[in-house]
Design an enzyme around this catalytic site. Sequence first.
Site, short mmCIF file in Angstrom:
data_model
loop_
_atom_site.label_atom_id
_atom_site.label_comp_id
_atom_site.label_asym_id
_atom_site.label_seq_id
_atom_site.Cartn_x
_atom_site.Cartn_y
_atom_site.Cartn_z
N ASP A 50 0.41 -52.43 -38.78
CA ASP A 50 0.71 -51.64 -37.39
C ASP A 50 -0.66 -51.15 -36.97
OD1 ASP A 50 0.41 -49.71 -39.35
OD2 ASP A 50 2.27 -48.82 -38.41
N SER A 51 -1.82 -51.37 -37.79
CA SER A 51 -3.18 -50.82 -37.69
C SER A 51 -3.96 -51.84 -36.76
CB SER A 51 -3.94 -51.24 -39.33
OG SER A 51 -3.76 -52.65 -39.75
N GLU A 121 7.40 -47.19 -43.47
CA GLU A 121 6.78 -46.19 -44.22
C GLU A 121 7.93 -45.28 -44.35
OE1 GLU A 121 3.61 -44.49 -42.03
OE2 GLU A 121 2.74 -46.34 -41.98
N GLU A 188 -0.60 -45.78 -50.64
CA GLU A 188 -1.92 -45.51 -49.93
C GLU A 188 -2.29 -44.15 -50.08
OE1 GLU A 188 -3.68 -46.00 -45.45
OE2 GLU A 188 -1.77 -46.61 -45.95
#
Length: 274
Positions: A50-51, A121, A188
Amino acid sequence: MAPERSTDSRIGAEDIRRRKGGVPIVCLTAYTYPTGRMLDSHVDLLLVGDSVAMVLHGHATTLGASLEMMIAHGQAVMRGSARACVVVDMPAGSYETSPAQAVASARRISDETGCQAVKLEGGVDVSSQIAAIVAEGIPVMGHIGLQPQSVEKDGGYKIKGRTQDNIRALFRDAEAVEKAGAFSVVIEGTMETVASELTRHISIPTIGIGASGDCDGQILVIDDMIGMTVDRVPKFVKQYADLRSVIADAAARYAAEVRSRAFPGPSHVFKDEA
């Protein structure tokens, strides 16, 4: 309809799961057909992250990604690749409400792209969603530690694992993702020693980004890695090329030749052959 280029020779989610503790898993993001095609033979896993909302669409955060955006880019990467395991991010707002919502969104991504897995996430808070998606036969990659979809709630991009309370929460999240049936998990923005301990603690592969070299694999955003990032490059990124300079130089030379009428030259135009 899923893209045509998908083949039976692709690396699957179970192939990735079996890589735990073995040769490190090579992962990169990809958002387009040409990038998917260029990276396919070099990596084990391509993440349609989704970056893309930030990298290609200019949004300030990943919250600008929509389900339709992720599907469109997932289709493009699937058309360009034939070997790598392709995982598509589930954007914010597409899975948090309930397991039923999560399953519906994951099913749409899977059916419309033909990807090998989806990613979402969260840990304990989304374990029921992960379990429900897996029960539908769609493999899931987890994502714990720094979660870009939660930056507004967290007040920014904050490194995880600095306090004992947070470390305990990370272990609970990792265990919840594993128990729910995820085949791997991204860690992350997490303190190195904590990411290393998490990797040893769970039985599914960990994919690090700003985490630890002890993780079972590594991932970077392709635009960061090749020097295409417009804004600040994260500390954890190693740039392997400087394509911004290459592109800027090419554009400058082109502009100069157009203005001087050096381009197009005789070999770039069509003339009658008398």
